[in-house]
Design an enzyme around this catalytic site. Sequence first.
Site, PDB file in Angstrom:
ATOM      1  NE  ARG A   1      -2.820  -1.960   3.240  1.00 25.44           N
ATOM      2  CZ  ARG A   1      -3.106  -2.073   4.145  1.00 25.44           C
ATOM      3  NH1 ARG A   1      -4.150  -1.029   5.292  1.00 25.44           N
ATOM      4  NH2 ARG A   1      -2.623  -2.611   5.442  1.00 25.44           N
TER       5      ARG A   1
ATOM      6  CE1 TYR B   1      38.196  17.515  -9.336  1.00 27.34           C
ATOM      7  CE2 TYR B   1      36.421  19.320 -10.434  1.00 27.34           C
ATOM      8  CZ  TYR B   1      37.959  18.430 -10.226  1.00 27.34           C
ATOM      9  OH  TYR B   1      36.940  16.798 -11.063  1.00 27.34           O
TER      10      TYR B   1
END
Length: 465
Positions: A15, A384
């Site tokens: 359900r 980075y």
Amino acid sequence: MKVYAIVLAAGKGTRMKSDKPKVVHEVLYKPMINHVVDELKALGVDETIVIVGHEADQVKAIVDDVTFVDQTEQLGTGHAVLQAKDILANRDGMTLVLCGDAPLIRKETLKEFIAYHQEHHNQATIMSADCDPSTHYGRIIKENGQVTGIVEFKDLLESQKDITEMNTGEYCFDNKALFEALSQVTNDNAQNEYYLTDVIGIMNHQGLKVDAYKIDDFDEVGGINDRVALAQSTQFLRDRINREHLLNGVTIVDPSNTYIGRDVVIGHDTIIEPGCIIKGKTVIGSHCHIGPYCEFTNMEIKDNVEIKFSVLSDSIIESGVDIGPYARLRTNCHIHENAHLGNFVEMKKADFGAGSKASHLTYVGDAQVGQDVNFGCGTITSNYDGKNKSLTKIEDNVFIGCNTNLVAPVTVRKNYIAAGSTITKEVDEDAMAIARARQENKQGYSKILKEIREKEYERRNKNKK
């Protein structure tokens, strides 16, 4: 006496209409199976066994410090408990059997449940609660204080329909008695399943003492079968938690619009404004002012901190810090005493020194920042290179001008950096770094630029016609 626990978590939960097993769905930002297991850990049970079946790997991925047992076929609750036989059957002690889809159970209730079981010398104790007579739950049948059976709602006799004491699905058993009785349970029923409730009748025939422990609040043990119940359980748990914090001296301005996880700790005289979501293992000190509209996950926030309109996770904030609005902390930041992070400042894996300031539009990632450093607007650490993350080190008392790029790996000592600079190498102590093209003024060139712009404007508009 040893205490064990079996948590039933093998069901699919049709359900829920989901690809996930039912017990993985979250109640107040925490999977319901973790609510149950964490309360058992807090209770101090000697071993917790989780019975898994449907999409078992998803359950195993989020629960730790338990023993998993696979129920390859779901053949009823009795069959599920029987899967733990090889581990528990020969051990002395008692065993709790709990539902993995009943996440609101509290360790305090379980402690009282166990104490009742022991004090009354029961071989089986059923947790029960009063309910409306129309509620479709199994009813407890008693004779002279002994529980003689559990009758499903659809099977109630006319004389039994006024019974309001219902079975919650939580049990405490003498361990050896449980597995002895389970060995006699059959699947001789319409569903061809092995029911744990059949153990009650078998124990009665064996002359064992079976009792019920009634709790005051059924909402604590009600199972979740669909998304409606999931939302209702979240609201119930939110209200319970917020009430506890209010009674412990925390001001929550709008409890209906504030969501605080079960594991969160908040000190007294802290104010929580509306719209806040505080979850995970977050700890907030005393005399803080939080909100509005903050989201915290696994944060450690010391005393006298003010934070507003910010999203923070997995970091430490020391006393006296001021953050926001619209700041973001990600993963392993440590913000030291009396630092300031202003609007649209983001940090990741940054150690940010006491008294340092990044007031606006700044990114600090993979950085060690000393004390009393000032970041001008628009400054970033370029951490980075497309493949590797590198460290930026900034010593005490550095003044960084606006729109500066610090290209890691780089070290900046006690000095000044001119606005608009791109720093790619170490800056010595007491130096002033200037890394930009020298200004050149071209006389009369503004008039030429104006003429160029006007001609381009005319060209574009002519093309539109």
